[in-house]
Scaffold this motif. Structure first.
Motif: not given
Length: 1344
Positions: A903-908, A910-915, A932-937, A939-944
């Motif tokens: 998740a730490k590698k691929y979340i960026p 996902f954000v790029q594809e969303l845009e 779902d990522f925001c619930v599980r991770y 801190a990783l998603v907060d900046c997005y």
């Protein structure tokens, strides 16, 4: 007795020698009173004659004795005064007593005063020996013996009571008071009070006060009842004709008893009502005067009734007790009086609506059904009409009470079938056409269900509940929708009332619209914060859904045999199904499958199942419905492969079977599993992608989806009852499921069901949990390996084919060989899609090693980006296989949920594809994954989060709504905080193009956010004005292209009316969330940070956005939502107790306390800013000057008193402000009149307001004319403009060359000559004409 005579005479002589002073009066000592009482109570006429002779011999008249008794009754201590009263009455009752000589009004008033004093409750006071010593007798020398001590002790009372009255303590013995009252009853037979009207009035008032005082002093006891009986006898006695006119006496008695009748429930109130209803009504039959007084009593009580709710209800109850016992004609007269009360003052209207309900429910035949009178002449219908009018009263409390009373009346009258038709006609429920739309009951309910006051909405919903029984087929769709919206009201009481109203409607009407509205509104309340609402939701679902289905299932079982023998050719299948399943069961089951209803149905079934409230007959009924549908289908000789069970039946069975496993028949499940599986194998169920070139692809697709849905719910049902399955069928089923999954040919909706069912069978049929885990891991690894191989093969073949120049994309239709290649390619793509989806399902069920799958998924999801532009890899799966591309992202998201490192590698990514994605379905899935990522991770998603919020402005409504719902849930659970631009971006959802999103936003801001973050609207208000107008200078953002684009995306730029109205809607919504103190603070912040910044030059007015910011500020300061009223409070303050007055007074006091001190200082700081800004705008000749003056006018109007106080020292400034305002108003009026003249040049434009408007005029002209006639200033300007237009027309005629006509062509009026040279016929002097000639014309200032 001789000794007694001598003692009495001696004491009287001694009393006569004491001088009277203004502060002292002569009193008879206790011993003398005892002697007098024994004398007059003896009943011996000779002793009485001897006593009067002794008095005469000593020059004492009887009137002297009466005077002394009166003084004693007035000034003596309570017990002595009461004893003197007893002596006074004994004297009057003694034989041969000169009653007419002895009875005096003064003495009688003293007697009544002593009774009052004796009934007053006084707590016992401590004795003080020193004070008693200070009051030693000094007026008389002491004598030896008991007699002397007695006189010594009593000598202080000869000259007055001194301080004794102030030292009285204890309670007088009630037996003494009863004895005095008994004697009073006897005295009334001897005296005639018609000669002493003041004494009669005082007696009545005293007896009217006795019940209250006696109740406070002695409480309810046997003595109290005896005392009330004596009071009743006294009042009955004075009603005799010898005491005066009966009508006057009865009126005085009723006035004295009215306070008792209107008091709270007590024995005193019961006494007063009992006397009027029992005693006076008996007398009224014999006396016309008493009857008139009693008939007028209800009207008098109505005018004296209190306004608060509880005392008013008791007043209505008391009035009705009296009205019930009067004659019917008198009752009708009171009804007419009450109807007239509905047009009176507010307190009378409020009481009248309560009385109308009580009258209709208490009196006989209100609608005239038994009397045979016409419907229009019924007093009940006239009362209903008056009640209907009060439902639109200007006062909210009266509207609420009128609606509640109407609901009470409807409930009462609808119990009789004969009244229903008359009631429907009277309420306008059977009217059709324009008449119904304009003023019928449906229109009334529409308005009142959306009333701004909570108490009115609650009463309207109650009325809807009661009207449901007589609505018939005239239920209005808008009312239905309004009831559904009320189920989400912020007030608990309103939600309960809405649930009750909507459920009562659903209980009676089973049509599709009612069913859909109920299912979309009530089941969702299973998640309500109020426990009682959750329980009510469960109970209603049991009653109105599950019990109804149970009855339908039982009915289908009973009629199953006739179905097989019936002549089905004569009937259509659809009609027969409706006959088999009444009460709208089929639509009810179908609507439960709706995506907005199904989640709440699942929650309710789970809650009921855990509480063991689900009954087996529900599962049996659902099985019966499915069997009956299948049997009916076969009876019509329809092919079984085209049959589907009634939509929703399998869904509901899959939910209830988890708690009713023993009620589900395995043979039933096995039969339908084989049925669905058999026809799929034969080829009737395959997806069109693998069927080749078929002509009915759309029909097969819809049928495939329906069968797939049935298979999913069937598998879930099998999983739920797997514990009850025999071992061999369970093993066979597991093997079959695994085989089906390995084929990778199922619909995606079936994959999850198969995987979950297989896991459940392994878990429940394994001997131990270790064995179950081992079995699950085994087949999961097998499936992952096969899916990986399929996916790798598909990718490699696709890349190879792309290198060779062939394409799998949109193959041509011509050519047999090319058609086969296209079918093969489509089949491989379908299998690959199913394999990717299966991988995601397996990862969720059992975390396993997916290292071989991740590179393949990465190849697919990066095939369209620069991340995977390797040599030779030029395939874009997004174009070749968009479904595979979307499924790959979904599966990668599931894998990342199970593995934090990935998740730490691929979340960026996902954000790029969303845009950048152009596929709405993929963006929707990506938003769900990010949540779902925001619930599980977190801190990783907060900046997005800011990037995710861009989806709130997505072009697709589904994506916007999904983003709003998911972010709202995250905010409520505190995974995301209201900081940065998040709150400001949510504001645009309030004015979204989608009505559903607007409703969700209103609920979020009006209910959830107001309770969770009450200060958020206040803290972000000024910032919201800048952001919505996209004012860059204030925001201090980077001047990059992306920042500017993002600012425009989340703004409502523009000075046009549409953009401005949208922004004002947002502002008003935020203002409604603020407390009164925050509204005042917001007012100050707007003046300081926007108006002050503009006057200081910090807010650029040369820019369009800066002008829009300032104009918005003016509109906000002028809007009614920012004004603080003294009664404004929180939303709960306007709830159930809106009219009760208890908490309302406290909130009004709080509002006054807030506004009184703050508003004056607020305006003192505001007006100088306005003046400075006004000068600046005038110097720049800015168009915003008009907005400023309009805003200032409203503020001057609202804060008139404060401004007068503030400008008391600066009269010049006050005059300037008033002059500027008048000048602006005049200019505005003239502009309006000029526009009116330009638009209305026809002669009909100048009609008087009293002249009817011509039918050919447009509505716009009519509205404009009404507006002009309603404003005197505009009317004056209109006249000036008309005069100017007339002058211009004359000038045009002159310019055209029209000459003045000759004098001889002008008709000169003939004057009547005066007779004799004098003006005798007309008394007007000539100097009046001269004064008119010399009258000057004064122009207004603004014309100079």
């Amino acid at each position: 007795m001789e000794e007694a005579f001598s003692r009495i005479i001696s004491d009287l002589e001694e009393i006569q020698q004491i001088p009277n002073t203004p502060t002292q009066s002569a009193q008879i000592p206790h011993s003398t009173l005892v002697d007098l009482l024994s004398l007059f109570s003896s009943g011996d006429p000779e002793l009485h004659t001897q006593f009067y002779d002794e008095l005469a011999s000593k020059n004492f008249s009887p009137s002297f004795l009466i005077h002394l008794l009166g003084s004693t009754m007035d000034a003596a201590p309570t017990h002595l005064a009461l004893f003197a009263s007893k002596v006074f009455l004994s004297l009057l009752l003694s034989p041969k007593s000169p009653v007419f000589t002895l009875f005096t009004p003064v003495a009688f008033l003293s007697f009544l005063r002593s009774i009052r004093r004796s009934l007053k409750h006084r707590p016992p006071a401590p004795t003080d020996d020193s004070s008693q010593a200070q009051q030693a007798p000094t007026s008389r020398k002491g004598k030896s013996g008991g007699r002397g001590r007695g006189k010594k002790d009593n000598s202080r009372t000869f000259g007055g009571c001194g301080e004794d009255e102030g030292q009285e303590s204890g309670v007088v013995d009630v037996r003494e008071i009863i004895s005095v009252m008994e004697m009073l009853v006897s005295v009334l037979d001897l005296i005639h009070l018609d000669r002493f009207p003041d004494s009669l009035k005082s007696l009545i008032q005293t007896v009217g006060e006795i019940p209250v005082m006696a109740l406070e002093t002695y409480g309810h006891s046997g003595s109290f009842s005896r005392l009330m009986d004596l009071c009743s006898r006294v009042l009955s006695g004075v009603l005799r004709s010898e005491h005066g006119q009966e009508v006057s006496t009865a009126t005085e008695i009723l006035k004295a008893l009215s306070p008792l009748i209107l008091m709270v429930k007590s024995h005193a109130r019961s006494f007063a009502l009992g006397f009027v209803v029992n005693r006076m009504m008996v007398m009224a039959k014999k006396s016309d005067g008493v009857r008139k007084a009693v008939v007028n009593l209800p009207r008098y009580l109505a005018n004296k009734a209190p306004e608060k709710a509880e005392p008013r209800a008791l007043a209505v109850e008391s009035i009705m007790e009296i009205v019930r016992v009067i004659e019917f004609d008198d009752q009708l007269g009171f009804v007419e009086y009450v109807v007239r009360m509905t047009e009176g003052k507010a307190n009378l209207r409020l009481l009248a609506v309560d009385l109308i309900a009580a009258l209709i429910t208490s009196l006989k035949d209100p609608l005239g059904e038994n009397s045979g009178s016409e419907v229009g002449g019924s007093w009940g219908l006239r009362s209903l009409e008056a009640l209907h009018k009060r439902c639109c009263d200007s006062s909210a409390s009266i509207r609420a009470r009128a609606l509640s009373s109407l609901a009470q009346v409807v409930e009462f009258l609808s119990c009789d079938n004969r009244n229903k038709a008359v009631l429907k006609e009277g309420l306008g429920l059977d009217e059709v056409g324009d008449k119904k739309a304009d003023g019928g009951m449906n229109e009334l309910l529409r308005k009142r269900c959306m009333d701004e006051k909570a108490a009115v909405r609650k009463a309207a919903l109650l009325l809807v509940t009661k009207l449901t029984a007589i609505f018939g087929g005239s239920l209005d769709g808008v009312i239905l929708k309004t009831m559904g919206m009320a189920c989400s009201d912020p007030l608990v009481s309103i939600r309960k009332a809405a649930i009750s109203a909507l459920s009562e409607t659903f209980r009676i009407f089973s049509d599709e619209s009612v069913t859909a509205e109920w299912l979309h509104s009530v089941p969702r309340l299973i998640t309500d914060n109020e426990t009682s609402i959750q329980e009510e939701c469960e109970n209603l679902f049991l009653e109105l859904v599950l019990d109804r289905i149970s009855r339908a299932g039982t009915a289908s079982l009973a009629t199953n045999e006739p179905i097989h023998k019936s002549n089905v050719k004569a009937k259509s299948l659809e009609r027969e199904i409706k006959l088999l399943f009444p009460e709208g069961i089929l639509h009810l089951l179908k609507e439960m499958c709706n995506g907005e209803v199904a989640p709440w149905v699942k929650k309710i079934c789970t809650s009921l199942g855990k509480k063991k409230r689900l009954k087996p007959k529900v599962a049996m009924a659902l099985q019966s419905i499915i069997r009956t549908s299948e049997s009916l289908w076969q009876n019509h000789s329809m092919p079984i492969e085209k049959w589907t069970a009634p939509m929703g039946a399998w869904f509901l069975l899959s939910e209830v079977s988890a708690y009713l496993s023993k009620a589900v028949d395995w043979e039933f499940l096995h039969h339908h599993w084989q049925l669905l599986d058999e026809h799929r194998v034969e080829g009737e169920f395959h997806s069109p992608l693998v069927q080749g070139n078929m002509h009915d692809e759309e029909g097969i697709t819809s049928k495939s989806v329906a069968w797939a849905g049935d298979r999913v719910f069937l598998l879930q049902t099998i999983s739920n009852v797997s514990v009850e399955l025999p071992p061999e069928p369970a093993s066979e089923l597991a093997s079959n499921l695994l085989k089906r999954i390995k084929e990778f040919s199922m619909h995606s909706t079936e994959v999850n069901a198969h995987v979950k069912a297989l896991r459940t069978l392994c878990k429940r049929k394994a001997v131990s949990s270790e064995e179950a885990d081992m079995l699950v891991n085994k087949w999961v690894k097998q499936l992952l390996s096969q899916a990986s191989d399929i996916l790798e093969k598909y990718i490699s073949e696709t890349i190879e084919a792309n290198k060779n120049g062939s394409s799998f994309f949109t193959p041509p239709r011509s050519g047999n060989r090319k058609g086969k290649q296209a079918a093969t390619a489509s089949g491989m793509s379908s299998i690959a899609i199913t394999a990717v989806y299966t991988i995601g399902s397996l990862v969720i069920v059992c975390p396993a090693d997916v290292s071989s799958v991740i590179p393949l998924l990465y190849t697919i999801i990066t095939s369209d980006s620069n991340l995977n532009k390797l040599p030779g890899n030029t395939v874009s799966f997004k174009q070749i296989a968009p479904s595979l591309y979307a499924q790959a992202w979904l599966t990668m998201g599931k894998i990342c949920l199970a593995d934090g490192k990935l998740a730490k590698k691929y979340i960026p990514l996902f954000v790029q594809e969303l845009e950048k994605s152009d596929c709405a379905a993929l963006r929707n899935n990506l938003v769900v994954m990010m949540a779902d990522f925001c619930v599980r991770y977190t801190a990783l998603v907060d900046c997005y989060i800011t990037k995710i919020t861009k989806c709130l402005r997505d072009p697709c409504e589904l994506v916007r709504r999904q983003t709003f719902i998911l972010l709202s849930r995250l905010l409520q659970r505190d995974y995301v905080k209201w900081r940065g631009v998040l709150f400001l971006r949510f504001l645009l959802c309030l004015v979204d193009e989608s009505e559903k999103i607007r409703q969700l936003a209103d609920f979020l801001f009006g209910n959830i956010l107001k309770a969770k973050s009450p200060l958020l609207a206040y803290n972000s208000f000024v910032e919201a004005i800048y952001v919505l107008n996209d004012y860059q200078a204030h925001n201090r953002r980077s001047d990059s292209k992306d920042a500017r684009a993002e600012g425009r995306l989340f703004s409502i730029r523009g000075s046009d009316e549409r953009s401005r109205s949208k922004r004002m809607h947002v502002y008003v919504c935020l203002l409604k969330q603020m407390a009164p103190e925050h509204l005042l603070a917001t007012f100050a912040k707007l003046c300081a940070e926007i108006l002050g910044a503009a006057s200081d030059g910090m807010l650029t007015l040369d820019d369009v956005t800066g002008q829009s910011v300032l104009q918005d500020a003016f509109h906000i300061l002028a809007c009614k939502e920012i004004r603080v009223s003294s009664s404004r409070g929180s939303a709960t303050d306007t709830g159930d107790g809106e009219e009760e007055g208890g908490d309302g007074n406290a909130s009004a006091t709080k509002g006054r306390a807030i506004t009184q001190a703050v508003r004056k200082s607020l305006i003192q700081n505001t007006i100088p800013i306005f003046i400075e800004l006004k000068r600046l705008l005038e110097s720049k000749n800015s168009p915003l000057t008009g907005s400023l003056m309009e805003c200032l006018r409203i503020i001057l109007k609202d804060y008139k008193n404060e401004i007068d106080d503030m400008l008391v020292a600066d009269k010049q400034l006050q005059k300037e402000l008033i002059y500027d305002m008048q000048k602006y108003e005049s200019a505005k009026a003239r502009t309006t009149a000029t526009e009116a003249m330009a638009n209305m040049q026809n002669p009909s434009s100048y009609l008087s307001p009293r002249v009817p408007q011509p039918p050919n005029r447009t509505p716009a002209q009519n509205n404009l004319t009404e507006k002009l006639h309603s404003n005197l200033k505009v009317a004056s300007a209109m006249a000036d403009a008309v005069a100017a237009a007339t002058a211009r027309s004359v000038l045009r005629e002159v310019n055209k060359g029209a000459s003045t006509p000759p004098l001889n062509s002008i008709r000169v009026p003939k004057l009547k000559p005066t007779q004799g040279g004098t003006n005798t016929g007309n008394a007007q002097p000539l100097d009046v004409l001269e004064s008119v000639r010399r009258r000057q014309s004064f122009n207004s200032d603004d014309e100079s």
